[in-house]
Design a protein around this motif. Structure first.
Motif, PDB file in Angstrom:
ATOM      1  N   PHE A  41     -87.202   5.675 -17.460  1.00 34.63           N
ATOM      2  CA  PHE A  41     -86.470   4.283 -17.394  1.00 34.63           C
ATOM      3  C   PHE A  41     -87.058   3.794 -16.106  1.00 34.63           C
ATOM      4  O   PHE A  41     -87.312   2.436 -16.132  1.00 34.63           O
ATOM      5  CB  PHE A  41     -85.052   4.829 -17.178  1.00 34.63           C
TER       6      PHE A  41
ATOM      7  N   GLN B 182     -89.148   0.005 -15.846  1.00 40.79           N
ATOM      8  CA  GLN B 182     -88.583  -1.104 -14.844  1.00 40.79           C
ATOM      9  C   GLN B 182     -89.721  -1.511 -14.276  1.00 40.79           C
ATOM     10  O   GLN B 182     -89.903  -2.658 -13.782  1.00 40.79           O
ATOM     11  CB  GLN B 182     -87.424  -0.498 -13.888  1.00 40.79           C
TER      12      GLN B 182
ATOM     13  N   LEU C  77     -85.055  -0.717 -22.567  1.00 40.00           N
ATOM     14  CA  LEU C  77     -84.232  -0.429 -21.092  1.00 40.00           C
ATOM     15  C   LEU C  77     -83.047  -0.281 -21.587  1.00 40.00           C
ATOM     16  O   LEU C  77     -82.022   0.423 -21.279  1.00 40.00           O
ATOM     17  CB  LEU C  77     -84.591  -1.261 -20.072  1.00 40.00           C
TER      18      LEU C  77
ATOM     19  N   LEU D 200     -81.896   2.729 -23.389  1.00 33.49           N
ATOM     20  CA  LEU D 200     -81.895   3.974 -22.713  1.00 33.49           C
ATOM     21  C   LEU D 200     -80.877   4.037 -21.687  1.00 33.49           C
ATOM     22  O   LEU D 200     -80.334   5.105 -21.524  1.00 33.49           O
ATOM     23  CB  LEU D 200     -83.173   3.722 -21.618  1.00 33.49           C
ATOM     24  N   LYS D 201     -80.161   2.833 -21.390  1.00 33.62           N
ATOM     25  CA  LYS D 201     -78.924   2.812 -20.568  1.00 33.62           C
ATOM     26  C   LYS D 201     -77.737   3.079 -21.527  1.00 33.62           C
ATOM     27  O   LYS D 201     -76.745   3.717 -20.726  1.00 33.62           O
ATOM     28  CB  LYS D 201     -78.821   1.381 -19.999  1.00 33.62           C
TER      29      LYS D 201
END
Length: 195
Positions: A4, A8, A25, A28-29
């Motif tokens: 992650f 970023q 992203l 993944l969150k």
């Protein structure tokens, strides 16, 4: 750092990478099963393998896609995708002596969301899904013995970089991914290639 944080910090090279990085992203969150292939959109990785001069790449003839292709696979619960990529390289080609090139945060060379059409694998139907893909760059010796992995590919060979485009029968992969990877490889060659 984990994937992650690596993602970023990753600097997208184009619109495709920017859009796909944001989607990955987001998954993944929000999806705790994103590293498991049971998720419709799940983490996967590829390894763009080049020779020490950065002028050739290693391809496999992928049985499902019926095309010469890069090497990669599913995370299958593993979060160290760089390690998964190296394992896939060894499993699919026999190459054991490859080393990753530190070309971006966590070694990430590129990211992409790849569509996978429904297909039959080992006698079982697999529904269409998305690979949330991280691509890593590795250097290997073309003199190292290679071999096929019969349940996945029917050929393994080193080719000139531009031949990866010519040999692929997948238009989107050819134009959006391989051309991008070839460009990135050539940009990195002055820093990492040996002549």
């Amino acid at each position: 750092m984990g994937i992650f944080e690596d993602l970023q910090a990753f600097k997208p090279a184009n619109e495709q990478e920017a859009a796909d990085r944001d989607l990955i992203l987001s998954r993944l969150k929000t999806d705790p099963s994103v590293f498991d292939r049971t998720a419709v959109a799940h983490m996967a990785c590829s390894i763009w393998t080049v020779d020490p001069t950065f002028t050739k790449t290693l391809l496999v003839y992928h049985n499902i896609y019926d095309s010469w292709s890069w090497i990669g696979g599913h995370a299958d619960g593993q979060t160290d995708l760089a390690a998964v990529a190296l394992r896939e390289l060894e499993e699919e080609t026999g190459v054991r002596s490859a080393s990753l090139v530190p070309c971006g945060p966590g070694g990430v060379l590129s990211c992409e969301v790849l569509t996978v059409d429904g297909h039959v694998k080992r006698g079982t139907y697999v529904s269409s899904h998305l690979h949330l893909n991280m691509t890593y760059l590795a250097v290997a010796d073309p003199a190292e013995h290679v071999r096929i992995k019969a349940d996945e590919n029917s050929g393994v060979k080193w080719v000139e970089l531009d031949d990866a485009v010519a040999l692929s029968s997948e238009p989107w992969i050819r134009e959006r991914i391989y051309r991008k990877l070839i460009g990135k490889t050539r940009e990195l060659a002055p820093r990492f290639a040996t002549r």
